[in-house]
Design a protein around this motif. Structure first.
Motif, mmCIF file in Angstrom:
data_model
loop_
_atom_site.group_PDB
_atom_site.id
_atom_site.type_symbol
_atom_site.label_atom_id
_atom_site.label_comp_id
_atom_site.label_asym_id
_atom_site.label_seq_id
_atom_site.Cartn_x
_atom_site.Cartn_y
_atom_site.Cartn_z
ATOM 1 N N ARG A 279 0.760 -2.960 -7.695
ATOM 2 C CA ARG A 279 -0.456 -3.685 -8.059
ATOM 3 C C ARG A 279 -0.442 -5.138 -7.622
ATOM 4 O O ARG A 279 -1.493 -5.762 -7.488
ATOM 5 C CB ARG A 279 -0.638 -3.627 -9.581
ATOM 6 N N ALA B 238 0.828 -1.207 0.000
ATOM 7 C CA ALA B 238 0.000 0.000 0.000
ATOM 8 C C ALA B 238 0.862 1.257 0.000
ATOM 9 O O ALA B 238 0.548 2.241 -0.682
ATOM 10 C CB ALA B 238 -0.927 -0.005 1.220
ATOM 11 N N TYR B 239 1.943 1.235 0.745
ATOM 12 C CA TYR B 239 2.822 2.407 0.846
ATOM 13 C C TYR B 239 3.385 2.785 -0.523
ATOM 14 O O TYR B 239 3.409 3.960 -0.888
ATOM 15 C CB TYR B 239 3.954 2.093 1.822
ATOM 16 N N TYR B 240 3.828 1.774 -1.287
ATOM 17 C CA TYR B 240 4.401 2.051 -2.603
ATOM 18 C C TYR B 240 3.351 2.068 -3.716
ATOM 19 O O TYR B 240 3.656 2.474 -4.840
ATOM 20 C CB TYR B 240 5.483 1.026 -2.935
ATOM 21 N N GLY B 241 2.144 1.604 -3.426
ATOM 22 C CA GLY B 241 1.097 1.630 -4.439
ATOM 23 C C GLY B 241 1.310 0.656 -5.574
ATOM 24 O O GLY B 241 0.942 0.939 -6.713
ATOM 25 N N HIS C 255 -2.938 2.576 -11.945
ATOM 26 C CA HIS C 255 -3.045 2.432 -10.498
ATOM 27 C C HIS C 255 -4.364 3.013 -10.019
ATOM 28 O O HIS C 255 -5.003 3.821 -10.697
ATOM 29 C CB HIS C 255 -1.892 3.145 -9.793
ATOM 30 N N ALA D 60 -5.129 8.264 -6.765
ATOM 31 C CA ALA D 60 -4.707 8.826 -5.486
ATOM 32 C C ALA D 60 -5.618 9.992 -5.122
ATOM 33 O O ALA D 60 -6.167 10.683 -5.993
ATOM 34 C CB ALA D 60 -3.263 9.299 -5.578
ATOM 35 N N ALA E 53 2.646 6.117 -3.042
ATOM 36 C CA ALA E 53 1.297 5.888 -3.574
ATOM 37 C C ALA E 53 0.467 7.165 -3.612
ATOM 38 O O ALA E 53 -0.510 7.243 -4.367
ATOM 39 C CB ALA E 53 0.579 4.825 -2.734
#
Length: 380
Positions: free
Chosen positions: A55, A50-53, A174, A177, A249
């Motif tokens: 997939r 989640a931190y780096y976003g 993605h 955001a 992310a």
């Protein structure tokens, strides 16, 4: 193909190498490879995916080092070797960690990726890797680095070097955001910078520009708390806003808010703590993120950046030591919406054609003669 990715940094972290590694593992997975990342543990508790976003939830093994010395890193390499042999040897080892690679190089063909000439390794350590019979490829991020690496090892004339600049993902691949609410004047042009605040990144130039262009708002996104305070506390300009570090992310929410974005790198660029000087070889990831969002870019006119950028084609390039030239470029772009659109559109077109993480992942393993080395689909 089963790939063991060996990373000498920590996950998660504030550092750009973590973004690079997670994006590459994500792109390898997207291409159909089975990737396991071996990393140092980070100090943060966030979920790394989640931190780096990213997939895909590829496996991450956090392997600590007993201490931050060459002996400690060698011990960590032996621990990674035990993990790899326990799993059965991978089809390919992909490494940015020379210590772990030295301990595992005999287990499988390997790709060694380097982003600078390493001056911190024990004498002869890198030469041994570059001359190893299982070396399949050396990946570097710029042509300048390729030339310098070959020059550093003239007795190894057949180095299989591939130049693969850093990259970005198309924003639409993605989850969207959240759009941040920026401070500042609602009608003022927004000039953005995203990245670390280390010496050599041109932060002093940005603050100079803010003083010369009081009608523009300048937004700086990134930087540790210590680096932010070093620049923000003495800053006299009310039109400068420091946003501090944001998770990778979250960054895609910022780029569309900027009218113009800046890459004011200086000839000498330093890493965290001024441990290394990398200006000759740098390939800034944020540059490719700017391109992915179709932003109008003003960048320093440096040879290493001209490997990607061309003046008045996909950016405006200006001398890094000439603030007035940057003032003129920003004034021109803010006044000319058509020019902003032209440069941004061409930057995005070139990004999609050449500089996505998926294209990079396909390129660095293409033609190795290993199982599924070209991935499961075309470059994206």
């Amino acid at each position: 193909m089963r790939i063991a990715y060996l990373h000498g940094g920590s996950i998660p972290s504030f550092f750009a190498n973590g973004v690079h590694v997670m994006r590459m593992c994500d792109a390898f997975t997207e291409a159909g490879h089975e990737v396991t990342l071996h990393s140092l543990p980070g100090s943060a508790t966030e979920d790394p995916y989640a931190y780096y976003g990213v997939r895909h939830r590829f496996p991450i093994r956090l392997v600590p080092a007993p201490d931050h010395t060459p002996d400690g890193y060698r011990a960590r390499g032996e621990a990674i070797r035990e993990l790899l042999t326990g799993d059965g040897a991978p089809d390919l080892i992909y490494a940015r960690d020379p210590y772990a690679l030295a301990a595992t190089a005999d287990l499988a063909p390997f790709v060694y990726e380097v982003h600078q000439l390493r001056r911190d390794l024990p004498p002869g350590a890198e030469r041994e890797l570059l001359g190893h019979p299982r070396l399949a490829r050396v990946v570097v991020i710029t042509h300048e680095l390729a030339r310098d690496l070959r020059g550093a090892y003239p007795d190894l004339p057949g180095l299989p070097v591939v130049v693969a600049p850093d990259a970005a993902d198309p924003p639409e691949t993605h989850a969207a955001a959240a759009t941040p609410v920026l401070p500042g004047r609602p009608d003022a042009p927004r000039i953005g910078y995203v990245g670390h605040l280390y010496d050599g990144r041109g932060i002093d130039l940005i603050l100079d520009l803010a003083g010369r262009l009081p009608a523009f708002d300048f937004h700086l996104v990134g930087g540790t708390a210590e680096d932010r305070a070093r620049w923000e506390d003495p800053c006299p300009h009310p039109n400068v806003y420091f946003h501090g570090h944001r998770p990778p992310a979250a960054l895609p929410g910022y780029f569309p808010l900027f009218d113009v974005v800046l890459a004011p790198h200086q000839p000498k660029v330093y890493t965290w703590g001024r441990l290394d000087e990398i200006g000759r070889w740098t390939s800034p990831m944020k540059l490719f993120e700017y391109m992915s969002h179709g932003r109008a870019i003003v960048a320093s006119d440096l040879p290493v950046l001209r490997e990607v950028l061309e003046d008045r084609v996909n950016s405006l390039l200006r001398p890094s030591g000439s603030p007035q030239a940057w003032v003129d470029a920003l004034t021109e772009l803010v006044a000319d919406e058509a020019l902003r659109g032209k440069l941004g559109d061409e930057a995005r077109r070139q990004f999609l054609e050449r500089h996505t993480w998926r294209r990079r992942a396909d390129r660095v393993v293409a033609g190795l003669g290993l199982p599924d080395s070209a991935g499961t689909g075309g470059a994206r």
